[in-house]
Design an enzyme around this catalytic site. Structure first.
Site, PDB file in Angstrom:
ATOM      1  CB  SER A  21     -47.554  21.859  16.959  1.00 25.23           C
ATOM      2  OG  SER A  21     -46.767  22.922  16.550  1.00 25.23           O
ATOM      3  CG  HIS A  52     -42.427  20.156  17.495  1.00 27.78           C
ATOM      4  ND1 HIS A  52     -42.784  20.085  18.812  1.00 27.78           N
ATOM      5  CD2 HIS A  52     -43.157  21.176  16.958  1.00 27.78           C
ATOM      6  CE1 HIS A  52     -43.681  21.019  19.068  1.00 27.78           C
ATOM      7  NE2 HIS A  52     -43.924  21.682  17.962  1.00 27.78           N
ATOM      8  CD  GLU A  64     -40.920  17.868  21.386  1.00 28.96           C
ATOM      9  OE1 GLU A  64     -41.108  17.942  22.605  1.00 28.96           O
ATOM     10  OE2 GLU A  64     -41.852  17.952  20.550  1.00 28.96           O
ATOM     11  CG  ASN A  73     -46.541  21.459  22.478  1.00 26.75           C
ATOM     12  OD1 ASN A  73     -46.006  22.309  23.178  1.00 26.75           O
ATOM     13  ND2 ASN A  73     -46.673  21.595  21.171  1.00 26.75           N
TER      14      ASN A  73
END
Ligand SMILES: NC(=O)c1ccc[n+]([C@@H]2O[C@H](COP(=O)([O-])OP(=O)(O)OC[C@H]3O[C@@H](n4cnc5c(N)ncnc54)[C@H](O)[C@@H]3O)[C@@H](O)[C@H]2O)c1
Length: 280
Positions: free
Chosen positions: A116, A137, A149, A187
């Protein structure tokens, strides 16, 4: 296509579930067999629910579970076409694993990390062939959330990126490509945004329920920010904020005092029964 998944915890079990459901022979590697078996039990439980909801037949469930083999030996991943790593979020552990994977897998296999917050390029540099290393991801819960991702490291080849993208798409996910920047896409945006939301509680003197009411009704969010942080877990969000803050250095990204206090009090959200809200 044969797939390897390293680490069958929260994310790895979900990724292995996606893989076997999509019809791939999948090898799951854990440090100890009971941990691997726990991962398989999680997959069986979720696929059992899919059968109850008539989204899958018992025959399809049994066939999917039968595609998963468990191992503690990395050598069992030697003939995989794709290996997805989902072990602890520690750079040195991931680098050591990728160096080993690089040595035992076929040169054309794609090696993907589900990190992450770490740099895909730094993980790739532990191998002799960084061009075949990419980020994949997934989002928690991986079998439910469609986004993946596909992260292009500094030296990832187009071929490796496209193979990972095609695999995710074939498995029914909605992949997007992006560069290896801190927080990637979601994120990078969501962490500072949720931190702003938490700060607004105190700045504007709003209750969590009213903040959630404001964002769902005024901004069309499907879920309010406080409910979302409770769902993610205060500890997970604080950790992710700290990791991103270490890389970006922007104040907005640092975890708000209010979340740090909640964490210290053990109010971690849904999983502890109390966060911004209380849960039965
Ligand atoms: N949990 C999330 O919401 C989430 C979302 C996206 C990405 N990630 C990332 O996914 C990765 C895994 O996170 P998680 O939440 O599933 O963690 P987890 O702690 O639930 O699972 C990690 C598993 O890896 C196993 N493991 C550790 N070293 C290993 C090794 N060398 N070989 C095989 N197995 C090994 C552990 O025994 C454990 O079962 C991390 O990099 C994390 O940052 C997590």
């Amino acid at each position: 296509m044969k797939v390897g998944v390293v680490g069958l915890g929260t994310m790895g079990a979900g990724i292995a579930q996606i893989s076997v459901t999509a019809g791939h022979e999948t090898v799951g590697r854990e440090v100890e067999l009971p941990l691997a078996e726990r991962g398989r039990a999680t997959i069986e439980r979720y696929l059992g629910r899919a059968v109850e909801k008539e989204r899958m037949t018992t025959g399809e469930r049994d066939a999917a579970v039968a595609r998963l083999t468990l191992t503690t030996e990395l050598a069992a991943l030697a003939d995989c076409d794709l290996v997805v790593e989902a072990i602890v979020e520690e750079l040195e552990a991931k680098r050591a694993l990728f160096a080993e994977l690089d040595a035992i897998t076929r040169p054309d296999a794609v090696l993907a990390t589900n990190t992450s917050a770490l740099s895909v390029s730094e993980i790739a540099e532990a191998t002799a062939r960084p061009e075949r290393v990419v980020g994949m991801h997934f989002f928690n819960p991986a079998p439910v959330l469609p986004l993946v991702e596909i992260v292009r490291g500094e030296r990832s080849s187009d071929e490796a990126v496209e193979k990972a993208y095609a695999w995710a798409e074939h498995a029914g996910k909605r992949p997007v490509r992006c560069n290896d920047t801190p927080g990637f896409i979601v994120n990078r945006i969501l962490i500072p945004l949720l931190n702003d939301c938490v700060r607004v509680l105190d700045e504007a003197g709003v209750t969590p329920a009213d903040l959630d009411k404001a964002m769902t009704n005024g901004a069309g969010w499907p879920m309010g920010p406080c409910a979302l942080v409770d769902l993610v877990g205060i500890d997970i969000h604080v950790h992710a904020s700290q990791a991103l803050h270490a890389k970006l250095g922007k104040d907005r990204v640092a975890p708000p005092e209010r979340l740090l206090a909640m964490q210290a009090e053990g109010k971690l959200g849904r999983k502890t029964g109390e966060g911004f809200y209380t849960y039965d």
